[in-house]
Design an enzyme around this catalytic site. Structure first.
Site, PDB file in Angstrom:
ATOM      1  N   TYR A  52      25.049 -26.671  -0.347  1.00  0.00           N
ATOM      2  CA  TYR A  52      24.341 -27.814  -0.917  1.00  0.00           C
ATOM      3  C   TYR A  52      22.928 -27.360  -1.258  1.00  0.00           C
ATOM      4  CZ  TYR A  52      22.258 -32.506  -1.183  1.00  0.00           C
ATOM      5  OH  TYR A  52      21.615 -33.640  -1.596  1.00  0.00           O
ATOM      6  N   ASP A  82      18.527 -20.014  -1.162  1.00  0.00           N
ATOM      7  CA  ASP A  82      18.065 -21.360  -0.838  1.00  0.00           C
ATOM      8  C   ASP A  82      17.723 -21.353   0.651  1.00  0.00           C
ATOM      9  OD1 ASP A  82      17.882 -23.945   0.055  1.00  0.00           O
ATOM     10  OD2 ASP A  82      19.569 -24.698  -1.107  1.00  0.00           O
ATOM     11  N   LYS A 107      10.959 -28.826   3.390  1.00  0.00           N
ATOM     12  CA  LYS A 107      10.006 -29.669   4.117  1.00  0.00           C
ATOM     13  C   LYS A 107       9.197 -29.008   5.238  1.00  0.00           C
ATOM     14  CE  LYS A 107      14.525 -31.409   5.089  1.00  0.00           C
ATOM     15  NZ  LYS A 107      15.293 -31.162   3.870  1.00  0.00           N
TER      16      LYS A 107
HETATM   17  N1  HOZ Z   1      21.471 -33.904   3.093  1.00  0.00           N
HETATM   18  C1  HOZ Z   1      20.670 -33.847   4.265  1.00  0.00           C
HETATM   19  C2  HOZ Z   1      21.206 -32.944   5.285  1.00  0.00           C
HETATM   20  N2  HOZ Z   1      21.843 -31.791   4.830  1.00  0.00           N
HETATM   21  C3  HOZ Z   1      20.484 -35.199   4.877  1.00  0.00           C
HETATM   22  C4  HOZ Z   1      19.302 -35.846   4.319  1.00  0.00           C
HETATM   23  C5  HOZ Z   1      18.952 -37.147   5.008  1.00  0.00           C
HETATM   24  O1  HOZ Z   1      19.804 -38.008   5.123  1.00  0.00           O
HETATM   25  O2  HOZ Z   1      17.815 -37.300   5.390  1.00  0.00           O
END
Ligand code: HOZ
Length: 428
Positions: free
Chosen positions: A144, A239, A267
């Site tokens: 992802y 990534d 982040k």
């Molecule tokens: N897609 C995020 C974890 N792989 C989750 C993001 C979220 O819900 O804060």
């Protein structure tokens, strides 16, 4: 009722926000039940609106390496906020954090800050396409890279959790340029290069997959991708939104000793505030606007609050020589404890771990890719998730996510977690 207030808030949210959440995994849809609504967090603890306290094993999906409300980060945010919150004009903070980040990341001369991991990956691919003058990319099933169109093809994380790994809304035109291979399968990548010679701008990969559970790369896999990219004039994009500054100061590039051409970050670089970034060497970065023709921009990019928070985070990671070994030790302690419990219960399982990223899969076969990750016993996972939640342990609400330990978790917290685990009824 333990989750009464959360339940009321969730219902209210569903009236005005699709699914009641601003990011799908949070909705608990695959595990069932009501998502908890957080009131505040400090150190290793989350406090929900019903007065329940949890040990947090997701750490805001990675960035809270020192735990929540980390004092130097909060102090910096407050001080910076007093001077104004956004200008759309450069600040010295941006250069300061860029200098520090580049010192920590191996192999890169320049970094561009954006607002999220999605933006970082999307921009990295555009840059790779601009640089190579090619259009196709290779991505791995179950990886992802955020929710930009080019990546929502056999994607992991929430896309996989909710059974739409290839999202409607992505045009066929876009999808045809994203070619897929199985994670950890070099042979499939070789075949793609043979089938489309000189057509790939880049391979994009999570060097340690964290969106189909945690899946470390097999020995030789990343090295093989590096070689294939070099032989074919394609760029290798790591990534590192999850792994960057978490597995080592220099992320997976440093830990696994494989160099990427472009690396993306998330982040952590904002101390948990909305930040992403991508970095590369001068030769590649000179293609980026305003130096070069590849366009990318944003008013909130390099936002002063986020930059000051990220700067404190990087400074802390630089000063604490033991942080990565300490985190790995704690995570290993969790792994060992869980293994013991599961062996006692005689339940088939796999535990994948690298450093402070870990995931449990209720399956007999080693979990090495999308296919094997999808074979877990989900009913058992749901029992496990809720059994832990009810005892005050917050885990990822899907088996397609990695856990991220934070340094505020003590050995006692981890032992308590193992003890809670031993009490759960896992039979299905
Ligand atoms: N897609 C995020 C974890 N792989 C989750 C993001 C979220 O819900 O804060």
């Amino acid at each position: 009722m333990r989750y009464q207030r959360s339940s009321v808030l969730f219902k209210e949210a569903q009236g005005v926000i699709p699914g009641g959440v601003n990011s799908p995994v949070r909705a608990f849809k695959s595990v069932g039940g009501t998502p908890i609504f957080v009131e505040r967090a400090k150190g290793a603890n989350l406090y929900d609106v019903d007065g329940n306290i949890y040990l947090d094993y997701i750490s805001s999906w990675g960035p809270m390496i020192f735990g929540h409300s980390y004092t130097p980060v909060i102090k910096a945010i407050k001080e910076t906020a007093n001077k104004g919150t956004s200008f759309g004009i450069p600040t010295a903070l941006e250069t300061e954090i860029a200098n520090l980040a580049i010192k920590m990341i191996p192999n890169m001369n320049k970094i561009r800050f954006v607002n999220s991991g999605t933006e970082a990956c999307m921009s990295a691919v555009r840059l790779a396409r601009g640089f190579t003058q090619r259009e196709k990319i290779i991505k791995f099933k179950g990886c992802y890279h955020g929710h930009s169109d080019a990546f929502l093809i056999q994607a992991g994380s929430g896309a996989m959790t909710y059974g739409s790994p290839s999202s409607p809304g992505v045009t066929q035109g876009t999808a045809k340029d994203t070619l897929l291979a199985a994670y950890n399968n070099l042979n499939e990548v070789e075949l793609l290069f043979k089938k489309y010679p000189n057509e790939f701008a880049a391979i994009i990969i999570e060097p340690v997959a964290g969106n189909m559970g945690c899946i470390p790369p097999k020995k030789g896999f990343l090295e093989g991708l590096r070689k294939l990219c070099d032989q074919n004039g394609s760029l290798l994009i790591f990534d590192e939104v999850m792994t960057g500054f978490r597995l080592a100061k220099g992320g997976a590039q440093e830990l696994l000793e494989v160099k990427a051409d472009i690396a993306t970050y998330g982040k952590v670089l904002g101390g948990g505030l909305p930040v992403g970034a991508f970095a590369a060497n001068n030769e590649i970065m000179q293609y980026l606007s305003p130096e070069g023709p590849v366009y990318q921009a944003g008013t909130l990019s390099g936002n002063p609050l986020a930059m000051s928070a990220g700067l404190e985070m990087l400074k802390a990671l630089n000063t604490d020589e033991e942080i990565y070994s300490r985190l790995a030790k704690k995570t290993k302690r969790l792994e060992d404890g869980f293994r013991m419990v599961l062996r006692d219960k005689k339940i088939p399982f796999q535990i994948n771990r690298l450093g402070s990223m870990i995931s449990i899969h209720f399956t007999e076969k080693p979990v090495i890719d999308f296919e094997t990750a999808a074979q877990g016993n989900f009913k058992r996972f749901n029992n496990y998730f809720h059994g832990m939640l009810d005892q005050g342990i917050y885990l990822p609400p899907s088996s397609f996510e990695s856990y991220f330990l934070n340094d505020a978790l003590t050995n006692e917290d981890i032992d308590k977690t193992i003890n809670c685990f031993s009490k759960i009824q896992l039979d299905v």
